[in-house]
Design an enzyme around this catalytic site. Structure first.
Site, mmCIF file in Angstrom:
data_model
loop_
_atom_site.group_PDB
_atom_site.id
_atom_site.type_symbol
_atom_site.label_atom_id
_atom_site.label_comp_id
_atom_site.label_asym_id
_atom_site.label_seq_id
_atom_site.Cartn_x
_atom_site.Cartn_y
_atom_site.Cartn_z
ATOM 1 N N LEU A 76 0.852 -1.189 0.000
ATOM 2 C CA LEU A 76 0.000 0.000 0.000
ATOM 3 C C LEU A 76 0.884 1.234 0.000
ATOM 4 O O LEU A 76 2.022 1.196 0.481
ATOM 5 C CB LEU A 76 -0.886 0.030 1.251
ATOM 6 N N ASP A 77 0.343 2.341 -0.524
ATOM 7 C CA ASP A 77 1.055 3.613 -0.437
ATOM 8 C C ASP A 77 1.344 3.940 1.025
ATOM 9 O O ASP A 77 0.598 3.555 1.932
ATOM 10 C CB ASP A 77 0.212 4.753 -1.022
ATOM 11 N N MET A 78 2.385 4.708 1.243
ATOM 12 C CA MET A 78 2.753 5.122 2.591
ATOM 13 C C MET A 78 1.589 5.804 3.310
ATOM 14 O O MET A 78 1.360 5.575 4.503
ATOM 15 C CB MET A 78 3.958 6.066 2.525
#
Length: 237
Positions: A76-78
């Site tokens: 997942l994105d940060m």
């Protein structure tokens, strides 16, 4: 979240100085489900899924300190929180990775976007290609000439307010898994996800302390049992 060199260095150093019990406690805190083959966790917002070029603090690196056999499958994105599945052996990693390639897993995200978007209960799909744009790093953009399509199904869940501003709560189901797909698809529809540090500006950015995007549900086949399994994470906004 922007970091300067000094902050990155301090975070990296701090991570190396944590005792082993810190990583065991962290792993226990984020665990949703675990058996001999898979490990489902709830990633906090603001934590990288894997180490970056300079920042070495990540979900994977912390889990590896608790169990060196853990193996990455997806990320997942940060700025995004929610469900991720890791493998605990090579066979499970291969099996689930193949499921992702074949687009068998079903993922549902929940988001809050700026403004009123369509009518509550509306469903639809967004099918426009998304690609990385080097000139505006780290942004991605819609490019109708790009050869890789991106497909998202959506449902409008509710109208709400946040800090006095109208927002819309939506369920998002990505069929493809392009980087920043959901974030760019919302921008394309004219309703940026609130709190998005990359794409939101002004009130859309300021009214939320974090990106309001959460991987809420995950469904896939167990790599050994072959049975479909479902997990859900409470939405934190």
């Amino acid at each position: 979240m922007p970091f300067n060199d000094a902050t990155i260095g301090a975070l990296n150093l701090q991570e190396t100085e944590y005792p082993s019990k810190f990583f065991q406690a962290f792993a226990q805190q984020v665990t949703v489900y675990e058996d001999d083959d898979i490990w489902v966790v709830d990633k906090p917002a603001g934590l990288l899924s894997v180490e970056g070029k300079t920042l070495k603090v990540s979900l994977l690196s912390r889990l590896e300190r608790a169990n060196p056999k853990v193996k990455l499958i997806h990320r997942l994105d940060m700025d995004t929180s929610g469900l991720l599945i890791f493998a605990k052996n090579a066979a499970a990693q291969t099996n689930i990775s193949k499921q992702f390639i074949e687009r068998l897993p079903q993922k549902t995200y929940q988001a809050r976007v700026f403004g009123k978007w369509e009518s509550v209960g509306n469903r639809g799909k967004i099918s426009v290609p998304v690609r990385y744009e080097p000139a505006t790093k780290p942004r991605h953009i819609v490019d109708h000439d790009w050869h890789k399509n991106a497909l998202t199904h959506y449902k409008v869940l509710a109208y709400e307010t946040c800090e006095g501003q109208p927002v819309t709560r939506v369920a998002l189901k990505p069929v493809t898994g392009r980087s920043h797909q959901l974030r760019v698809h919302m921008v394309h529809c004219g309703h940026v996800i609130i709190g998005d540090p990359i794409y939101a500006e002004g009130s859309a950015l300021d009214i939320a302390p974090r990106l309001n995007l959460h991987a809420q549900q995950l469904r896939l086949k167990h790599p050994v049992l072959g049975a479909w399994m479902d997990w859900e994470s409470p939405v934190p906004f």
